[in-house]
Design a protein around this motif. Structure first.
Motif, PDB file in Angstrom:
ATOM      1  N   SER A 196       0.817  -1.219   0.000  1.00  0.00           N
ATOM      2  CA  SER A 196       0.000   0.000   0.000  1.00  0.00           C
ATOM      3  C   SER A 196       0.851   1.270   0.000  1.00  0.00           C
ATOM      4  O   SER A 196       0.311   2.378  -0.057  1.00  0.00           O
ATOM      5  CB  SER A 196      -0.923   0.009   1.231  1.00  0.00           C
ATOM      6  N   ASP A 197       2.174   1.123   0.090  1.00  0.00           N
ATOM      7  CA  ASP A 197       3.074   2.280   0.082  1.00  0.00           C
ATOM      8  C   ASP A 197       3.579   2.567  -1.329  1.00  0.00           C
ATOM      9  O   ASP A 197       3.578   1.686  -2.199  1.00  0.00           O
ATOM     10  CB  ASP A 197       4.273   2.038   1.008  1.00  0.00           C
ATOM     11  N   SER A 198       4.049   3.792  -1.531  1.00  0.00           N
ATOM     12  CA  SER A 198       4.584   4.150  -2.845  1.00  0.00           C
ATOM     13  C   SER A 198       5.567   5.314  -2.728  1.00  0.00           C
ATOM     14  O   SER A 198       5.537   6.079  -1.753  1.00  0.00           O
ATOM     15  CB  SER A 198       3.451   4.531  -3.805  1.00  0.00           C
ATOM     16  N   ILE A 199       6.442   5.437  -3.717  1.00  0.00           N
ATOM     17  CA  ILE A 199       7.315   6.592  -3.870  1.00  0.00           C
ATOM     18  C   ILE A 199       7.217   7.054  -5.320  1.00  0.00           C
ATOM     19  O   ILE A 199       6.742   6.323  -6.195  1.00  0.00           O
ATOM     20  CB  ILE A 199       8.785   6.300  -3.504  1.00  0.00           C
ATOM     21  N   VAL A 200       7.686   8.277  -5.570  1.00  0.00           N
ATOM     22  CA  VAL A 200       7.628   8.863  -6.908  1.00  0.00           C
ATOM     23  C   VAL A 200       9.044   8.949  -7.465  1.00  0.00           C
ATOM     24  O   VAL A 200       9.944   9.470  -6.807  1.00  0.00           O
ATOM     25  CB  VAL A 200       7.000  10.275  -6.870  1.00  0.00           C
ATOM     26  N   ILE A 201       9.244   8.443  -8.670  1.00  0.00           N
ATOM     27  CA  ILE A 201      10.500   8.649  -9.391  1.00  0.00           C
ATOM     28  C   ILE A 201      10.174   9.656 -10.508  1.00  0.00           C
ATOM     29  O   ILE A 201       9.333   9.387 -11.367  1.00  0.00           O
ATOM     30  CB  ILE A 201      11.087   7.334  -9.951  1.00  0.00           C
ATOM     31  N   ALA A 202      10.814  10.817 -10.448  1.00  0.00           N
ATOM     32  CA  ALA A 202      10.515  11.906 -11.380  1.00  0.00           C
ATOM     33  C   ALA A 202      11.772  12.286 -12.154  1.00  0.00           C
ATOM     34  O   ALA A 202      12.877  12.260 -11.606  1.00  0.00           O
ATOM     35  CB  ALA A 202       9.974  13.118 -10.620  1.00  0.00           C
ATOM     36  N   GLY A 203      11.601  12.648 -13.416  1.00  0.00           N
ATOM     37  CA  GLY A 203      12.748  13.016 -14.239  1.00  0.00           C
ATOM     38  C   GLY A 203      12.481  14.269 -15.045  1.00  0.00           C
ATOM     39  O   GLY A 203      11.539  14.335 -15.837  1.00  0.00           O
ATOM     40  N   MET A 204      13.313  15.293 -14.809  1.00  0.00           N
ATOM     41  CA  MET A 204      13.198  16.546 -15.549  1.00  0.00           C
ATOM     42  C   MET A 204      14.117  16.537 -16.763  1.00  0.00           C
ATOM     43  O   MET A 204      15.191  15.925 -16.738  1.00  0.00           O
ATOM     44  CB  MET A 204      13.605  17.730 -14.665  1.00  0.00           C
ATOM     45  N   GLU A 205      13.723  17.239 -17.799  1.00  0.00           N
ATOM     46  CA  GLU A 205      14.652  17.500 -18.890  1.00  0.00           C
ATOM     47  C   GLU A 205      15.738  18.450 -18.390  1.00  0.00           C
ATOM     48  O   GLU A 205      15.623  19.066 -17.329  1.00  0.00           O
ATOM     49  CB  GLU A 205      13.929  18.097 -20.093  1.00  0.00           C
ATOM     50  N   ASN A 206      16.789  18.577 -19.176  1.00  0.00           N
ATOM     51  CA  ASN A 206      17.933  19.393 -18.758  1.00  0.00           C
ATOM     52  C   ASN A 206      17.535  20.852 -18.529  1.00  0.00           C
ATOM     53  O   ASN A 206      16.747  21.434 -19.275  1.00  0.00           O
ATOM     54  CB  ASN A 206      19.027  19.331 -19.830  1.00  0.00           C
ATOM     55  N   TRP A 207      18.079  21.419 -17.488  1.00  0.00           N
ATOM     56  CA  TRP A 207      17.923  22.853 -17.218  1.00  0.00           C
ATOM     57  C   TRP A 207      19.139  23.319 -16.431  1.00  0.00           C
ATOM     58  O   TRP A 207      19.504  22.718 -15.428  1.00  0.00           O
ATOM     59  CB  TRP A 207      16.667  23.152 -16.408  1.00  0.00           C
ATOM     60  N   GLY A 208      19.756  24.402 -16.903  1.00  0.00           N
ATOM     61  CA  GLY A 208      20.910  24.941 -16.193  1.00  0.00           C
ATOM     62  C   GLY A 208      20.937  26.444 -16.259  1.00  0.00           C
ATOM     63  O   GLY A 208      20.245  27.074 -17.065  1.00  0.00           O
ATOM     64  N   THR A 209      21.730  27.043 -15.400  1.00  0.00           N
ATOM     65  CA  THR A 209      21.824  28.502 -15.364  1.00  0.00           C
ATOM     66  C   THR A 209      22.588  29.047 -16.565  1.00  0.00           C
ATOM     67  O   THR A 209      22.444  30.221 -16.898  1.00  0.00           O
ATOM     68  CB  THR A 209      22.504  28.968 -14.067  1.00  0.00           C
ATOM     69  N   ASP A 247      21.616  18.659 -14.497  1.00  0.00           N
ATOM     70  CA  ASP A 247      22.416  19.823 -14.101  1.00  0.00           C
ATOM     71  C   ASP A 247      22.095  20.226 -12.661  1.00  0.00           C
ATOM     72  O   ASP A 247      20.956  20.591 -12.354  1.00  0.00           O
ATOM     73  CB  ASP A 247      22.125  20.991 -15.041  1.00  0.00           C
ATOM     74  N   PRO A 248      23.067  20.192 -11.746  1.00  0.00           N
ATOM     75  CA  PRO A 248      22.779  20.485 -10.335  1.00  0.00           C
ATOM     76  C   PRO A 248      22.365  21.918 -10.059  1.00  0.00           C
ATOM     77  O   PRO A 248      21.789  22.199  -9.010  1.00  0.00           O
ATOM     78  CB  PRO A 248      24.106  20.148  -9.634  1.00  0.00           C
ATOM     79  N   THR A 249      22.652  22.847 -10.974  1.00  0.00           N
ATOM     80  CA  THR A 249      22.250  24.239 -10.724  1.00  0.00           C
ATOM     81  C   THR A 249      20.729  24.386 -10.730  1.00  0.00           C
ATOM     82  O   THR A 249      20.203  25.372 -10.190  1.00  0.00           O
ATOM     83  CB  THR A 249      22.867  25.195 -11.761  1.00  0.00           C
ATOM     84  N   ALA A 250      20.016  23.424 -11.313  1.00  0.00           N
ATOM     85  CA  ALA A 250      18.555  23.484 -11.333  1.00  0.00           C
ATOM     86  C   ALA A 250      17.966  23.254  -9.942  1.00  0.00           C
ATOM     87  O   ALA A 250      16.810  23.610  -9.697  1.00  0.00           O
ATOM     88  CB  ALA A 250      17.992  22.443 -12.305  1.00  0.00           C
ATOM     89  N   TRP A 251      18.752  22.667  -9.044  1.00  0.00           N
ATOM     90  CA  TRP A 251      18.221  22.349  -7.710  1.00  0.00           C
ATOM     91  C   TRP A 251      17.806  23.621  -6.972  1.00  0.00           C
ATOM     92  O   TRP A 251      16.680  23.722  -6.471  1.00  0.00           O
ATOM     93  CB  TRP A 251      19.275  21.577  -6.907  1.00  0.00           C
ATOM     94  N   ARG A 252      18.693  24.587  -6.888  1.00  0.00           N
ATOM     95  CA  ARG A 252      18.369  25.831  -6.181  1.00  0.00           C
ATOM     96  C   ARG A 252      17.475  26.744  -7.013  1.00  0.00           C
ATOM     97  O   ARG A 252      16.637  27.473  -6.465  1.00  0.00           O
ATOM     98  CB  ARG A 252      19.643  26.571  -5.785  1.00  0.00           C
ATOM     99  N   GLU A 253      17.648  26.710  -8.340  1.00  0.00           N
ATOM    100  CA  GLU A 253      16.889  27.608  -9.201  1.00  0.00           C
ATOM    101  C   GLU A 253      15.434  27.186  -9.359  1.00  0.00           C
ATOM    102  O   GLU A 253      14.538  28.024  -9.372  1.00  0.00           O
ATOM    103  CB  GLU A 253      17.555  27.683 -10.582  1.00  0.00           C
ATOM    104  N   LEU A 254      15.180  25.879  -9.480  1.00  0.00           N
ATOM    105  CA  LEU A 254      13.831  25.398  -9.777  1.00  0.00           C
ATOM    106  C   LEU A 254      13.272  24.427  -8.749  1.00  0.00           C
ATOM    107  O   LEU A 254      12.140  24.579  -8.287  1.00  0.00           O
ATOM    108  CB  LEU A 254      13.810  24.710 -11.154  1.00  0.00           C
ATOM    109  N   ILE A 255      14.056  23.409  -8.408  1.00  0.00           N
ATOM    110  CA  ILE A 255      13.509  22.293  -7.629  1.00  0.00           C
ATOM    111  C   ILE A 255      13.182  22.699  -6.202  1.00  0.00           C
ATOM    112  O   ILE A 255      12.077  22.432  -5.704  1.00  0.00           O
ATOM    113  CB  ILE A 255      14.476  21.090  -7.677  1.00  0.00           C
ATOM    114  N   LEU A 256      14.110  23.336  -5.515  1.00  0.00           N
ATOM    115  CA  LEU A 256      13.841  23.746  -4.127  1.00  0.00           C
ATOM    116  C   LEU A 256      12.630  24.665  -4.004  1.00  0.00           C
ATOM    117  O   LEU A 256      11.771  24.450  -3.141  1.00  0.00           O
ATOM    118  CB  LEU A 256      15.075  24.409  -3.517  1.00  0.00           C
ATOM    119  N   PRO A 257      12.520  25.712  -4.826  1.00  0.00           N
ATOM    120  CA  PRO A 257      11.380  26.627  -4.645  1.00  0.00           C
ATOM    121  C   PRO A 257      10.056  26.119  -5.195  1.00  0.00           C
ATOM    122  O   PRO A 257       9.004  26.622  -4.788  1.00  0.00           O
ATOM    123  CB  PRO A 257      11.827  27.888  -5.406  1.00  0.00           C
TER     124      PRO A 257
END
Length: 329
Positions: A196-209, A247-257
């Motif tokens: 009854s449990d689940s997790i989400v595997i999500a994949g974004m296309e490339n994005w960088g600063t 691209d790790p720069t997407a983490w602070r620019e898009l993913i976190l907020p």
């Protein structure tokens, strides 16, 4: 075109330009008695480092074991094992270096993961590189699947073709990944279930600063239909989201907020492909370029990658990452 000439450019710089510059600087800036000898010595050391990085360092491989703990992880996924690899650049693993990809695949399968993920840059510049290695890539299987995202090199931006040819090449790259049996996530997600449990595997296309890179990543599209933590009531458990983004720069620019993804896996930087006495040239391009980055109960892991467009690594082996998820009590 830059990517096509990266290797000869590196060879000229490493074996000709840099040694000559060092020699003449030492000769003319240091006392005449010692300048010439010191210049020759340092120039030879640079050449030896370059040779070592190309013919020894590039062929080294490390399996890195890490854990990520989260209170949002469903109990059924405590101990869940994910293998991440990134930046394979298999166009460099040809002819006498084909065994490097075979060894990497053997090492990945030897970890017996529940899931395998690839965080971009499978090719150097052209989809034909993938076709040649398709039987090897098809070996990558796991009980819950093999998931991938595109990196900047997986888009047709490094070849000077007309727009129609570029579009066709981009589609071919995606087609070959899918023919390998991989689930290519392009601003998409999937649900992995355990009872009854689940997790989400999500994949974004490339994005960088850096604007010259593909900037197609869309967090909201990627997680469409997945409840955000901010919309849940106090009694509701937020879904656990594993986000893949090259691209790790997407983490602070898009993913976190824009979302609450607890764990993000990235690559792209190669860790600078060198680490000499703790120094990496990646510091000139990235604030965060290797290993763990954390903000509160959320984290990103940046893999230093498996391969490289330029076959050179010094003090920084190619890596395969084994991530074990743990339920935080």
């Amino acid at each position: 075109m830059i990517a096509r000439y990266a290797v000869p450019f590196f060879v000229i710089i490493a074996f000709v330009v840099a040694p000559l510059v060092i020699f003449f600087l030492c000769r003319y800036l240091m006392p005449r008695r010692w300048g010439k000898k010191i210049g020759i010595s340092i120039s030879l050391i640079v050449i030896l480092f370059a040779l070592y990085g190309m013919f020894v360092g590039y062929e080294q491989l490390e399996v890195c074991h890490i854990e990520f703990r989260s209170k949002d992880l469903p109990a059924a996924f405590d101990g869940y094992r994910i293998v991440q690899f990134s930046d394979a650049h298999i166009g460099t693993m040809t002819s006498n270096r084909k065994w490097l990809l075979e060894r990497a695949i053997d090492s990945i399968l030897a970890q017996h993961p529940d899931m395998i993920v690839f965080t971009g840059d499978l090719q150097n510049v052209h989809p034909e590189e993938l076709e040649k290695h398709l039987p090897q890539l098809q070996r990558l299987k796991a009980p819950d699947g093999m998931y991938s995202v595109l990196g900047n090199h997986d888009y047709p931006i490094y070849v000077a073709d007309d727009s129609l040819t570029k579009e066709a090449n981009g589609k071919k790259t995606q087609e070959w990944e899918r023919k390998a049996g991989w689930t290519l996530l392009m601003n998409e997600h999937r649900i992995i279930r355990r009872d009854s449990d689940s997790i989400v595997i999500a994949g974004m296309e490339n994005w960088g600063t850096v604007k010259r890179m593909p900037r197609k990543g869309d967090v909201r599209k990627t997680l469409a239909g997945i409840p955000n933590r901010s919309t849940l009531t106090a009694n509701q458990q937020p879904p656990f989201i594993l986000m893949l983004q090259h691209d790790p720069t997407a983490w602070r620019e898009l993913i976190l907020p824009q979302c609450h993804a607890q764990l993000t896996l990235s690559g792209h930087t190669h860790g600078g492909q060198a680490n000499v006495f703790g120094f990496s040239p990646a510091v000139f391009g990235y604030d965060e370029y290797e290993g763990w980055v954390r903000e509160g109960d959320r984290a990103m892991f940046i893999s230093t990658g498996l391969g490289a467009l330029i076959p050179f690594r010094l003090g920084l082996p190619g890596e395969i990452v084994v991530i074990t998820l743990r339920k935080q009590k």
